[in-house]
Design a protein around this motif. Structure first.
Motif, short mmCIF file in Angstrom:
data_model
loop_
_atom_site.label_atom_id
_atom_site.label_comp_id
_atom_site.label_asym_id
_atom_site.label_seq_id
_atom_site.Cartn_x
_atom_site.Cartn_y
_atom_site.Cartn_z
N THR A 28 0.83 -1.19 0.00
CA THR A 28 0.00 0.00 0.00
C THR A 28 0.87 1.25 0.00
O THR A 28 2.00 1.24 0.49
N ASP A 30 -0.66 3.98 1.27
CA ASP A 30 -1.54 4.78 2.12
C ASP A 30 -0.77 5.67 3.10
O ASP A 30 -1.35 6.60 3.66
N TYR A 31 0.50 5.38 3.32
CA TYR A 31 1.26 6.15 4.30
C TYR A 31 2.22 7.13 3.65
O TYR A 31 3.12 7.66 4.30
N ASN A 53 -1.70 11.44 1.01
CA ASN A 53 -1.84 10.01 1.24
C ASN A 53 -3.30 9.57 1.22
O ASN A 53 -3.61 8.44 0.85
N THR A 54 -4.22 10.47 1.56
CA THR A 54 -5.64 10.13 1.55
C THR A 54 -6.29 10.39 0.19
O THR A 54 -7.42 9.97 -0.05
N ARG A 72 -5.34 8.24 -7.06
CA ARG A 72 -4.90 6.99 -6.43
C ARG A 72 -5.80 5.87 -6.95
O ARG A 72 -7.02 6.01 -7.00
N ARG A 76 -4.30 -0.38 -3.97
CA ARG A 76 -3.81 0.59 -3.00
C ARG A 76 -2.35 0.98 -3.19
O ARG A 76 -1.89 1.94 -2.60
N THR A 101 3.94 10.37 4.87
CA THR A 101 2.94 11.38 5.13
C THR A 101 3.29 12.20 6.36
O THR A 101 3.89 11.69 7.31
#
Length: 128
Positions: A28, A30-31, A53-54, A72, A76, A101
């Motif tokens: 991912t 995500d971070y 990141n979001t 994105r 992920r 992030t």
């Protein structure tokens, strides 16, 4: 160690479109905030577009606003750069980069070329 790999580059005529992908070695992204940068021959590397990141915060260079879109993916560990109405001046090697992030704002990320992780780059050529 995060590794990034770009794909989707190539040669197109002016007015054409390409979609670049930035895929991560981890499961991912995500971070991480992710940015797309480019470097044309004889020029400095510049920020093109960055995303938080979001995914809710994005920024674009003035030269690509209204033509490029960063997003994105549903997978992920992928970030895309959709490039429409390409111009010869978009010709460059395109790189994706990642920052953990929270280090800085998305706008600050795109205004800097000092990032923790970089892909190897991919060529985009716009020519008739």
């Amino acid at each position: 160690q995060l590794k990034l790999v770009e794909s989707g580059g190539g040669s197109v005529q002016p007015g054409g479109a390409l979609r670049l992908s930035c895929a991560a070695s981890e499961s991912t992204l995500d971070y991480y905030a992710i940015g797309w940068f480019r470097q044309a021959p004889g020029k400095e590397r510049e920020g093109v577009s960055c995303i938080s990141n979001t995914g809710d915060i994005t920024t674009y260079a003035d030269s690509v606003k209204g033509r490029f879109t960063i997003s994105r993916g549903n997978v992920r560990a992928t970030v895309f750069l959709h490039m429409n109405n390409l111009k010869p001046e978009d010709t460059a090697v395109y790189y994706c980069a990642a920052d953990p992030t929270g280090i800085r704002t998305v706008r600050a990320m795109c205004n800097s070329t000092q990032h923790d992780y970089w892909g190897q780059g991919i060529q985009v050529t716009v020519s008739s």
